[in-house]
Write a protein that holds these residues in place. Structure first.
Motif, PDB file in Angstrom:
ATOM      1  N   GLY A 182       0.792  -1.224   0.000  1.00 27.53           N
ATOM      2  CA  GLY A 182       0.000   0.000   0.000  1.00 27.53           C
ATOM      3  C   GLY A 182       0.822   1.271   0.000  1.00 27.53           C
ATOM      4  N   GLU A 199      -2.299   3.144   4.299  1.00 24.60           N
ATOM      5  CA  GLU A 199      -3.079   2.344   3.368  1.00 24.60           C
ATOM      6  C   GLU A 199      -2.515   0.928   3.338  1.00 24.60           C
ATOM      7  OE1 GLU A 199      -4.297   2.692  -1.412  1.00 24.60           O
ATOM      8  OE2 GLU A 199      -2.868   4.081  -0.469  1.00 24.60           O
ATOM      9  N   VAL A 201      -3.046  -2.916   1.023  1.00 24.22           N
ATOM     10  CA  VAL A 201      -3.660  -3.564  -0.141  1.00 24.22           C
ATOM     11  C   VAL A 201      -3.752  -5.053   0.135  1.00 24.22           C
ATOM     12  CG1 VAL A 201      -3.437  -4.106  -2.593  1.00 24.22           C
ATOM     13  CG2 VAL A 201      -2.832  -1.822  -1.752  1.00 24.22           C
ATOM     14  N   SER A 206      -7.676  -1.803  -1.976  1.00 23.69           N
ATOM     15  CA  SER A 206      -7.035  -0.841  -1.085  1.00 23.69           C
ATOM     16  C   SER A 206      -7.948  -0.542   0.093  1.00 23.69           C
ATOM     17  CB  SER A 206      -6.724   0.453  -1.846  1.00 23.69           C
ATOM     18  OG  SER A 206      -6.172   1.419  -0.987  1.00 23.69           O
ATOM     19  N   TRP A 244       2.449   3.759  -7.043  1.00 23.84           N
ATOM     20  CA  TRP A 244       2.917   2.788  -6.055  1.00 23.84           C
ATOM     21  C   TRP A 244       4.445   2.789  -5.970  1.00 23.84           C
ATOM     22  CZ3 TRP A 244      -1.150   1.406  -3.449  1.00 23.84           C
ATOM     23  CH2 TRP A 244      -2.378   1.207  -4.075  1.00 23.84           C
ATOM     24  N   ARG A 252      -1.659  -1.948 -10.729  1.00 15.98           N
ATOM     25  CA  ARG A 252      -1.766  -2.507  -9.381  1.00 15.98           C
ATOM     26  C   ARG A 252      -0.390  -2.589  -8.734  1.00 15.98           C
ATOM     27  NH1 ARG A 252      -5.631  -6.424 -11.966  1.00 15.98           N
ATOM     28  NH2 ARG A 252      -3.812  -7.757 -12.290  1.00 15.98           N
TER      29      ARG A 252
END
Length: 360
Positions: A182, A199, A201, A206, A244, A252
């Protein structure tokens, strides 16, 4: 006297088994509030849990508890029979499962009963699982842990820059897998030499940290931040705050479980290193701090176990303690490198290999 005898007999009889309308089975309650079998979708009770727990509880119920107790009316289930069943699962001569796993099974079943009481749908007024007692853990085995030397040896073999920095971030920060996935570049507080955990994932989704204590700042050393800066500038110079830190395919984050299975474990096998998994790095991070005499409160702050609310951006009360802790981790990893006579160091350049889109 007759009335007293009837009341006495009622107290001796199984509780709630004769109440009118009390026919809700465990499977029926689970399917109504936790898992829709027809649509294969989570229901309200499971949606309150983090994704990994949803999946684990669903699988545990469908594979273990519902085959055993699913047909039973909830009020008919007694503490003694639950205890007998769970203890039987631990019998090593029968290929039993670990006590830790059995404790998790017990917790899931207990949460079903607690929800039934809270929702007042089944007529039960007590949780039959709470009275279950399991044998003490004993000294059957000692869990194996990674060592600093083993972490360095594996790092030396990692060629992909994203894999290397993921491995390093895991040991530097002690963060859980979902929190690592995350991390966005906006989560890196460059001026404060810190990562902001905001955060996670899980299963491609998320989600915010499951509790306020999970939202925290993890202070790194200047050397760690230089390595992170070099990684960004060299391989992702155009990355924005929303991108990310560990990018994978199709927008992703990197699938770190696949990295572990396809890349890291084969390396570990060649090096004759066993029991390698991402969470082992979290344990090692804590162990290195413990061995260095770092205060428990600082370790809890760093790993997200503290109960106090932390202001991610503006609170600097514990930053110096955290920095000292990070430097102690780095010192022990450097000592491991020296023992292995390795060059370059952990924090040296991350390699000249061009980054390609990785499928794992």
């Amino acid at each position: 006297m007759e009335k007293i005898n009837r009341e006495h007999e009622a107290r001796l009889s199984p509780r709630n088994t004769s109440e009118e309308g009390n026919t809700q089975t465990i499977e029926g309650f689970f399917c109504k509030h936790y898992w829709d079998k027809e649509t294969q979708q989570y229901r309200d009770e499971l949606l309150t849990m983090k994704p990994s727990t949803r999946r684990d509880m669903k699988n545990c119920m469908l594979q273990i508890l519902i085959p055993k107790y699913g047909h039973r009316v909830m009020s008919s289930l007694q503490t003694g029979e639950i205890q007998t069943f769970l203890v039987a699962q631990m019998q090593t001569e029968l290929g039993g499962i670990s006590r830790k796993t059995v404790m998790k099974i017990k917790a899931y079943l207990s949460s079903i009963f607690s929800a039934a009481i809270r929702l007042s749908e089944t007529g039960i007024t007590r949780n039959s699982v709470l009275g279950v007692r399991l044998p003490s853990p004993g000294l059957e085995f000692t869990p194996a842990h990674l060592t600093a030397d083993q972490v360095v040896r594996i790092l030396q073999q990692l060629k992909d820059p994203s894999h290397r920095i993921a491995w390093q971030l895991a040991i530097w920060s002690g963060a859980r897998l979902g929190k690592l996935r995350g991390l966005r570049w906006g989560s890196v507080a460059w001026e404060q030499n810190a990562l902001l955990i905001q955060e996670a994932v899980w299963e491609g989704k998320s989600v915010p940290p499951k509790s306020r204590k999970g939202r925290r700042k993890i202070v790194l050393t200047a050397a760690h931040m230089r390595a992170l800066r070099e990684y960004k500038d060299k391989y992702y110079p155009g990355a924005t705050d929303q991108d990310w830190v560990l990018p994978g395919r199709k927008g992703r984050p990197l699938d770190l479980e696949a990295v572990m299975t396809k890349v890291i474990k084969p390396i570990a096998k060649r090096l004759n290193i066993s029991r390698v998994h991402w969470h082992a790095l979290r344990h090692l991070s804590n162990l290195l701090l413990l061995n260095a005499g770092v205060d428990m409160a600082v370790r809890q702050d760093r790993l997200g176990h503290t109960t106090s609310e932390v202001n991610l951006i503006y609170s600097h009360r514990n930053d110096q303690s955290q920095l000292s802790a990070a430097e102690l981790i780095d010192k022990q990893l450097a000592a491991a490198e020296a023992r292995l006579t390795v060059t370059p160091t952990c924090d040296a350049a991350l390699g000249e290999r061009k980054v390609t889109a990785v499928g794992v």
